[in-house]
Write an enzyme that holds these catalytic residues in place. Sequence first.
Site, PDB file in Angstrom:
ATOM      1  CB  SER A  10      36.452  88.728  15.885  1.00 35.12           C
ATOM      2  OG  SER A  10      37.739  88.833  15.301  1.00 35.12           O
ATOM      3  CG  ASP A 203      43.790  92.565  19.770  1.00 38.30           C
ATOM      4  OD1 ASP A 203      43.967  92.809  18.554  1.00 38.30           O
ATOM      5  OD2 ASP A 203      42.768  92.004  20.194  1.00 38.30           O
ATOM      6  CG  HIS A 206      40.382  91.849  17.393  1.00 39.20           C
ATOM      7  ND1 HIS A 206      41.070  91.012  18.239  1.00 39.20           N
ATOM      8  CD2 HIS A 206      39.501  91.074  16.709  1.00 39.20           C
ATOM      9  CE1 HIS A 206      40.627  89.774  18.085  1.00 39.20           C
ATOM     10  NE2 HIS A 206      39.676  89.781  17.162  1.00 39.20           N
TER      11      HIS A 206
END
Length: 262
Positions: A10, A203, A206
């Site tokens: 991600s 968070d 990320h």
Amino acid sequence: MDKFILFGDSITQYGNEIVDGFALQPELQNAYIRRLDIVNRGFSGYNSEHARLLLPKILDAELNETRDNVKLMTIFFGTNDGLVGVNPIQPVELSRYKENIEYLVELALANNIKPIVIGPSLHDYKLGAEHFDDLKDTEAATCERYWHYSEGAKSICHKLDVPFIDLWEEFRRNGGWTIEQLLAHKKDSPVAEVSSLSSYLNDGIHFTPKAYKILHKAILKTIEQNYPEYLPENLSFKTAYWRDINPKDPSSIFKEEKQLYL
């Protein structure tokens, strides 16, 4: 056009999203415009086990017949591998993670690609617990755990003699912390002096634009030190400068531009 593939989870996938005027992939594409295409192959939630299944298919799709058009590739896995106790899909044991990184690097080398391995960065347990249900009441994503995965990836790079970006260390130096502070960064540690990593991690996992800027700088520095022929300024534009086009021969556009014009 030759290619530069960003391959990862991600953090790579979200490198396409502009936040506060910055994003990793567009920034690289701007530097390499008309030289290399930046191809984002980031897969949110995936680990190195998934990556070893994906990469052969990605290369089959992206490589030409002579398998010489993908020049550079970042390999950035470890964040999901290093999770513990959250689900049966993402975690990968450290020994297997190292095997997977070795496989990915060797596959890149076998296809004439210059690899750059990126190790997992710092992580913030407290922020993670606030943002992800899976991370509540666990210490699934601590700096200590990711240090081991980063060191594991680094050992493979040393073995295969390929460049490694120690993002864990890059963040540590940028923040001015000691290794001891970061390894003690747990909810119950009386010696931890790092209150939050929120300027780097939005968070707990990320990246913020600040973190992506550190990664961007590290990628270009690594290319400069290991593959200088692939620095943007050392690559020709793939077509001619417009003033050099022969008006009687439009096909003259296919002459590479050897010098930059203002």
